[in-house]
Design an enzyme around this catalytic site. Structure first.
Site, PDB file in Angstrom:
ATOM      1  N   MET A  38       0.854  -1.194   0.000  1.00  0.00           N
ATOM      2  CA  MET A  38       0.000   0.000   0.000  1.00  0.00           C
ATOM      3  C   MET A  38       0.890   1.245   0.000  1.00  0.00           C
ATOM      4  SD  MET A  38      -3.384  -1.027   2.121  1.00  0.00           S
ATOM      5  CE  MET A  38      -2.736  -0.794   3.745  1.00  0.00           C
ATOM      6  N   ALA A  40       4.110   3.847   1.018  1.00  0.00           N
ATOM      7  CA  ALA A  40       4.801   4.273   2.243  1.00  0.00           C
ATOM      8  C   ALA A  40       5.897   3.259   2.557  1.00  0.00           C
ATOM      9  CB  ALA A  40       3.830   4.438   3.404  1.00  0.00           C
ATOM     10  N   LEU A  41       6.708   3.001   1.550  1.00  0.00           N
ATOM     11  CA  LEU A  41       7.656   1.889   1.607  1.00  0.00           C
ATOM     12  C   LEU A  41       8.782   2.145   2.606  1.00  0.00           C
ATOM     13  CD1 LEU A  41       7.947   1.083  -2.210  1.00  0.00           C
ATOM     14  CD2 LEU A  41       6.311   0.194  -0.531  1.00  0.00           C
ATOM     15  N   HIS A  45       9.571  -3.483   3.270  1.00  0.00           N
ATOM     16  CA  HIS A  45       9.103  -3.731   1.895  1.00  0.00           C
ATOM     17  C   HIS A  45      10.276  -4.078   0.980  1.00  0.00           C
ATOM     18  CE1 HIS A  45       5.810  -0.934   3.342  1.00  0.00           C
ATOM     19  NE2 HIS A  45       5.109  -1.941   2.874  1.00  0.00           N
ATOM     20  N   GLY A 156       5.116 -10.207   3.939  1.00  0.00           N
ATOM     21  CA  GLY A 156       5.949 -10.083   5.137  1.00  0.00           C
ATOM     22  C   GLY A 156       5.373 -10.893   6.289  1.00  0.00           C
ATOM     23  N   LYS A 158       5.485 -10.016   9.294  1.00  0.00           N
ATOM     24  CA  LYS A 158       4.914  -9.147  10.331  1.00  0.00           C
ATOM     25  C   LYS A 158       3.394  -9.257  10.332  1.00  0.00           C
ATOM     26  CE  LYS A 158       4.506  -4.440  10.619  1.00  0.00           C
ATOM     27  NZ  LYS A 158       3.117  -4.354  11.023  1.00  0.00           N
ATOM     28  N   LEU A 193       9.452  -2.667  11.669  1.00  0.00           N
ATOM     29  CA  LEU A 193       9.202  -1.567  10.736  1.00  0.00           C
ATOM     30  C   LEU A 193       7.744  -1.612  10.290  1.00  0.00           C
ATOM     31  CD1 LEU A 193      12.326  -1.283   8.411  1.00  0.00           C
ATOM     32  CD2 LEU A 193      11.968  -0.451  10.724  1.00  0.00           C
ATOM     33  N   SER A 194       7.134  -0.455  10.217  1.00  0.00           N
ATOM     34  CA  SER A 194       5.736  -0.348   9.795  1.00  0.00           C
ATOM     35  C   SER A 194       5.520   1.039   9.211  1.00  0.00           C
ATOM     36  CB  SER A 194       4.812  -0.528  11.010  1.00  0.00           C
ATOM     37  OG  SER A 194       3.514  -0.041  10.704  1.00  0.00           O
ATOM     38  N   SER A 195       4.659   1.112   8.207  1.00  0.00           N
ATOM     39  CA  SER A 195       4.350   2.422   7.617  1.00  0.00           C
ATOM     40  C   SER A 195       3.707   3.334   8.652  1.00  0.00           C
ATOM     41  CB  SER A 195       3.397   2.245   6.434  1.00  0.00           C
ATOM     42  OG  SER A 195       3.960   1.353   5.508  1.00  0.00           O
TER      43      SER A 195
HETATM   44  O1  PAF Z   1      -0.095  -5.677   3.628  1.00  0.00           O
HETATM   45  C1  PAF Z   1      -0.563  -4.774   2.884  1.00  0.00           C
HETATM   46  O2  PAF Z   1       0.072  -3.742   2.645  1.00  0.00           O
HETATM   47  C2  PAF Z   1      -1.939  -4.961   2.278  1.00  0.00           C
HETATM   48  O3  PAF Z   1      -2.783  -5.653   3.138  1.00  0.00           O
HETATM   49  C3  PAF Z   1      -1.912  -5.637   0.894  1.00  0.00           C
HETATM   50  C4  PAF Z   1      -1.389  -7.057   0.980  1.00  0.00           C
HETATM   51  C5  PAF Z   1      -1.039  -4.818  -0.053  1.00  0.00           C
HETATM   52  C6  PAF Z   1      -3.320  -5.706   0.302  1.00  0.00           C
HETATM   53  O4  PAF Z   1      -3.877  -4.437   0.161  1.00  0.00           O
END
Ligand code: PAF
Length: 289
Positions: A38, A40-41, A45, A156, A158, A193-195
């Protein structure tokens, strides 16, 4: 620069061309890997991207903030949108294709009438706290798999329940893709790590380390069994007033069902908590003795 493709038809045709160009006599159908995101890498990621690059000749990273997987009271509007930085980061990583569709591309007639239903395991833990979340997630993942038709899709660890449910969907619906998972990347102090970490202020950021510390405490006490592991983790979380616990659970990684006090062997301890207005999740593999 990666090709940034916004439309489904555009991506399908560019992938056909890339596959023909990458084909060789010994590998007439080069492998394609998909990394769904989604945006916000962060480095978590990029670890998924690296795994995809090790596994396949052609890598597609999708960036799509999927409204179907957010509840009405959730943070869809506030979810970070950083497409330019994301594309730059994927360029530096050598990714060939970024698929960044609009909501109208993905849902031209509004939210889909047809949904993938995540079932019983989709209704516990994250699914209990976020009703409908996993149906929305599986629905968009199945759309992305149908659009890209990758050989490999990378998730991931996580988001352990998400990865579990994607594997179940792939098995249940006979989707022809290999699901690979990549270990969680952590800050030096253990925070996964998380967005969403960017929303934590200084004090909240410090408090948030209670999550990985609780998981470590559970792992250290796991030899004494389920109850000891849970109570060790709970003590760490309760000592941090800024952390509002949502759930703490130990599940069997094969079934995602909560284990009982007699369970022995591999297990997964999972935690979700709110720190300020930011909801964080984390998990750790343990061995119950
Ligand atoms: O983990 C995420 O970022 C989302 O749930 C995904 C897998 C991209 C689906 O929208």
């Amino acid at each position: 620069m990666p090709a940034v493709v916004e439309t489904i038809a555009g991506l399908r045709s560019q992938l056909r061309i890339a596959a023909a160009e990458a084909a060789t006599a010994s590998s007439p159908q080069p492998l394609v890997a998909l990394v769904p995101t989604m945006g916000a890498l962060h480095d978590g990621h990029l670890a998924l991207v690296q795994r995809a690059q090790e596994s396949a000749a052609i890598v597609v990273v999708s960036i799509f903030i999927n409204p179907l997987q957010f509840g009405s009271s959730e943070d869809l509007d506030r979810y970070p949108r950083t497409v330019d930085t994301d594309v730059e980061c994927l360029r530096a990583a050598g990714v060939q294709f970024v698929f960044a569709p609009t909501i109208a591309d993905m849902y031209p007639t509004g939210p889909t009438q047809t949904r993938v239903v995540a079932g019983d395991i989709g209704a516990v833990l994250e699914g209990n706290s976020r009703p409908g979340h996993f149906d929305g997630m599986l629905t968009v993942v199945s759309k992305l798999l149908n659009i890209v038709t990758p050989d490999i899709v990378v998730f991931g660890e996580k988001d352990a329940q998400q990865a579990f449910l994607v594997k179940r969907m792939v098995a249940d619906l006979d989707i022809d893709v290999v699901v690979e998972t990549v270990p969680t990347i952590r800050e030096d102090d253990g925070l996964a790590l998380s967005s969403r970490n960017r929303f934590l202020d200084g004090n909240q950021r410090t408090a948030a380390t209670a999550l990985p510390r609780a998981l470590e405490a559970a792992a250290s006490s796991a030899g004494a069994g389920t109850d000891a592991a849970l109570s060790a983790a709970r003590s760490v979380l309760e000592a941090e007033p800024a952390v509002e616990l949502d759930y703490l659970a130990i599940v069997d990684p094969e079934t995602f069902l909560a284990v009982d006090a007699e369970h022995r062997g591999p297990a997964l301890v999972l935690v979700a908590a709110r720190v300020g207005t930011t909801r964080l999740i984390d998990n750790h593999a343990i061995h119950l003795g």
